[in-house]
Scaffold this motif. Structure first.
Motif, mmCIF file in Angstrom:
data_model
loop_
_atom_site.group_PDB
_atom_site.id
_atom_site.type_symbol
_atom_site.label_atom_id
_atom_site.label_comp_id
_atom_site.label_asym_id
_atom_site.label_seq_id
_atom_site.Cartn_x
_atom_site.Cartn_y
_atom_site.Cartn_z
ATOM 1 N N UNK A 333 -31.201 11.063 -3.763
ATOM 2 C CA UNK A 333 -31.237 9.713 -3.009
ATOM 3 C C UNK A 333 -32.014 9.739 -1.924
ATOM 4 N N UNK A 334 -31.900 10.905 -1.012
ATOM 5 C CA UNK A 334 -32.523 10.757 0.196
ATOM 6 C C UNK A 334 -34.196 10.876 -0.131
ATOM 7 N N UNK A 335 -34.496 11.730 -0.983
ATOM 8 C CA UNK A 335 -36.206 11.698 -1.437
ATOM 9 C C UNK A 335 -36.435 10.354 -1.920
ATOM 10 N N UNK A 339 -39.443 7.924 -0.516
ATOM 11 C CA UNK A 339 -40.557 7.261 -1.451
ATOM 12 C C UNK A 339 -40.789 5.735 -1.150
ATOM 13 N N UNK A 340 -39.352 5.167 -1.254
ATOM 14 C CA UNK A 340 -39.535 3.660 -0.813
ATOM 15 C C UNK A 340 -40.190 3.246 0.650
ATOM 16 N N UNK A 354 -41.324 6.384 -8.089
ATOM 17 C CA UNK A 354 -39.683 6.376 -8.324
ATOM 18 C C UNK A 354 -39.293 6.557 -9.916
ATOM 19 N N UNK A 355 -40.153 6.614 -10.582
ATOM 20 C CA UNK A 355 -39.756 6.784 -12.178
ATOM 21 C C UNK A 355 -39.233 8.311 -12.255
ATOM 22 N N UNK A 356 -37.915 8.266 -12.775
ATOM 23 C CA UNK A 356 -37.555 9.754 -12.748
ATOM 24 C C UNK A 356 -37.865 10.599 -14.081
ATOM 25 N N UNK A 357 -38.204 11.777 -13.839
ATOM 26 C CA UNK A 357 -38.794 12.575 -15.065
ATOM 27 C C UNK A 357 -37.610 12.619 -16.123
#
Length: 477
Positions: A333-335, A339-340, A354-357
Motif C-alpha cells: 500500500x505504501x509503494x 506511484x499515485x 498500479x496494475x498488480x501483476x
C-alpha cells in the motif's frame, strides 16, 4: 509451518513471560509460514539481565581477542554449512528472490563472521605510546551490553553488521529481530549454541515496537545499534542522548546513480538492475534516482525501462524470478501510494503503474517514472520498493549537485567508460558508500551514511571501533 514457543536467553530456550505470538506470513502466498512468541518488556528485562551477567561476570569479555576469534571462526564454519538453509528461510519469510538470498542474504553475513574472526587473530588489546614523562598504554575494552535492533529487509546481513564486531570486542548482545522476520534469528541462535558461545553472550527476543523501546531505554544497556527508518532512528537517538548512551544508526537512503554520457548503456544495465532493484527494491542502498544528461535522456529512459521489464516478477523461490513480492500488505500500500503521488505530481509512467501483476501475494508492478524533477516527493522520499525515477541534468556539475540535493547520504554510483574519471565524481558526492559501474559492500571497509542516513559506521575495523571503549593509562617510573 515453523513453530517456536521459546526465546533464546542466557544460552537456553526459555518460556516467554507472555502468551502473545507473532505470525510470520509469506508475502507470496499470504499464508502463515511461522509463529514465534511476541516478546514483552519482562522478556527484555530477562534478556538484558542475562547479557549483563555474561558481561559483568562471565568469561567472554575477559578472553583475548584471539580467543574470541576462535569461537567466531567456529560459528562461521557452522554458518557456512547452513547458509543454503538460511537463504531459503529468508526467502520464505520476507520474499527476497532466492538468487539474491543466495548471493547476499546468507553469504554476506558469513563473510562478516570470517572477516572479524581473521581480524581478531592479530588485533591487539593494548598499544604502547611514548609519553612526555613515561610510557602510555592505550587499552581497548568492550563497550558492554549491546541492544541490536534490526529490520526485516536484510535481517541476517544487518544483524551480523552488529553481532560480529560486538562479539569480537567482547560485548554481550540482546538481538531484537523484526516481527516480520524472526525465523532466521532462531536459526542463528541454534548455530551460536552449537559454536559454544558462553551463556548470555547472545540473547534473541522477537518483539514489536513497545518492547523494542523498552530495550533501548533499559538502564542495563550500554549501547544501542539500530538499523531502520530515519523517524525511528531519531526517536532512538533522543532516548540514548538523554541517557548519554552509546548509539549507532544506519538509516534511510535515496541514492543517485549518475549515468555519464560516455557510459555504455548495454553493458551497464545488468549491474544497474542489481544496484537499483536488489531485494525487490527493499534496500536502503538501492539506486532509485537515475540521473541522465539531457543529451541522452530519452535513450537512458528507454534502457532503464527495458532493464526493468526484463526482470521476471513472480515466486521468490523460483531461481528465474528477478523481482518478488513486497514484505507485507502495508508495504504494498505504501509503494502504490507513492506511484499515485508520482502520477499526481506530473511524472510520466514509462513502465509499471498500479496494475498488480498477481491477485495473490503482495506484488506491485515494477515502475519507472520519467519527466521527474528532483523536487518531487518520488525523488526525495524513500519509497522502498521497485520504483525508479529518471531525472535529467544539464552537465556533470549539475549531476553532482542533484545527487547531493537530498536529505540522505547513504550510497551512490556513477556509470562511465572512464573509471578514473568516475573516481573524481565519487569524491564529490556526499555519501558513505559509492560504486563505479557497480555497487557492493565490503566486509573490510566501513559502511554508513552522511546526513539523515545515520550516525557511525559498521564493517571493517571502523565497525569494531564502535563496540570498544578506549582507556589511556599513563605511567611514571
Amino acid at each position: 509451518m515453523r513453530q517456536h514457543d521459546t526465546l533464546y536467553i542466557g544460552g537456553e530456550w526459555v518460556a516467554p513471560a507472555g502468551t502473545g505470538t507473532i505470525d510470520v506470513i509469506s508475502p507470496h502466498t499470504e499464508q502463515v509460514v511461522g509463529r514465534v512468541p511476541d516478546g514483552t518488556n519482562a522478556d527484555m528485562d530477562r534478556a538484558v539481565a542475562a547479557a549483563r551477567e555474561a558481561f559483568d561476570h562471565g568469561p567472554w569479555p575477559r578472553m583475548t581477542f584471539a580467543e574470541r576469534a576462535e569461537v567466531i571462526g567456529r560459528l562461521a564454519e557452522i554458518y557456512a554449512a547452513r547458509q543454503a538453509e538460511m537463504a531459503a528461510l529468508i526467502t520464505e519469510e520476507m520474499g527476497s528472490p532466492i538468487t539474491f538470498s543466495q548471493l547476499a542474504q546468507a553469504p554476506q553475513p558469513l563473510g562478516m563472521l570470517q572477516y572479524y574472526a581473521e581480524l581478531g587473530r592479530t588485533f591487539q588489546q593494548e598499544e604502547q605510546r611514548p609519553g612526555l614523562f613515561g610510557p602510555t598504554t592505550v587499552r581497548r575494552e568492550p563497550v558492554g551490553v549491546v541492544a541490536a535492533i534490526v529490520p526485516w529487509n536484510v535481517p541476517q546481513f544487518v544483524a551480523m553488521t552488529k553481532i560480529a564486531p560486538a562479539l569480537l570486542a567482547g560485548c554481550a548482545i540482546v538481538l531484537k529481530p523484526a516481527p516480520e522476520t524472526p525465523l532466521d534469528a532462531y536459526l542463528l541462535a541454534e548455530m551460536a549454541q552449537e559454536a559454544g558461545l558462553p551463556a548470555g553472550v547472545l540473547n534473541i527476543v522477537p518483539a514489536g515496537r513497545e518492547a523494542g523501546e523498552h530495550l533501548v531505554s533499559h538502564p542495563g544497556v550500554d549501547k544501542v545499534a539500530f538499523t531502520g527508518s530515519t523517524a525511528a532512528g531519531r526517536r532512538i537517538a533522543s532516548i540514548c542522548g538523554e541517557q548519554l548512551k552509546r548509539v549507532s544508526l544506519e538509516l534511510g537512503g535515496k541514492s543517485a546513480a549518475i549515468v555519464l554520457d560516455d557510459a555504455d548503456l548495454a553493458s551497464s544495465m545488468g549491474m544497474l538492475a542489481i544496484a537499483s532493484l536488489m531485494n525487490n527494491g527493499q534496500a536502503c542502498v538501492a539506486q532509485t534516482r537515475i540521473l541522465a544528461s539531457r543529451n541522452r535522456y530519452d535513450e537512458v529512459v528507454e534502457a532503464v525501462a527495458g532493464m526493468v521489464t526484463s526482470q521476471p516478477v513472480g515466486d521468490p523461490a523460483d531461481p528465474a524470478t528477478g523481482i518478488g513480492p513486497l514484505v507485507a500488505e502495508r508495504q504494498r500500500e505504501r509503494v502504490e501510494g507513492y506511484i499515485r503521488i508520482g502520477m499526481e505530481e506530473g511524472a510520466k509512467v514509462v513502465v509499471g503503474g498500479l496494475d498488480r501483476p498477481y491477485e495473490r501475494g503482495w506484488y506491485v508492478a515494477p515502475t519507472v517514472f520519467a519527466g521527474v524533477g528532483n523536487d518531487m516527493r518520488i525523488a526525495r522520499e524513500e519509497i522502498f520498493g521497485p520504483v525508479l525515477v529518471v531525472i535529467p541534468y544539464e552537465d556533470e556539475a549539475d549531476a553532482v549537485r542533484i545527487a547531493n540535493d537530498s536529505d540522505y547520504g547513504l550510497a551512490g554510483t556513477v556509470w562511465t567508460a572512464d573509471a578514473d574519471h568516475g573516481m573524481d565524481v565519487a569524491r564529490q558526492v556526499r555519501t558513505g558508500t559509492y560504486g563505479i559501474n557497480c555497487f557492493m559492500l565490503e566486509s573490510n571497509a566501513p559502511f554508513g551514511g552522511y546526513k539523515a542516513s545515520g550516525i557511525g559506521r559498521e564493517l571493517g575495523p571502523e565497525g569494531l571501533n564502535g563496540y570498544l571503549e578506549y582507556k589511556t593509562i599513563a605511567r611514571l617510573g
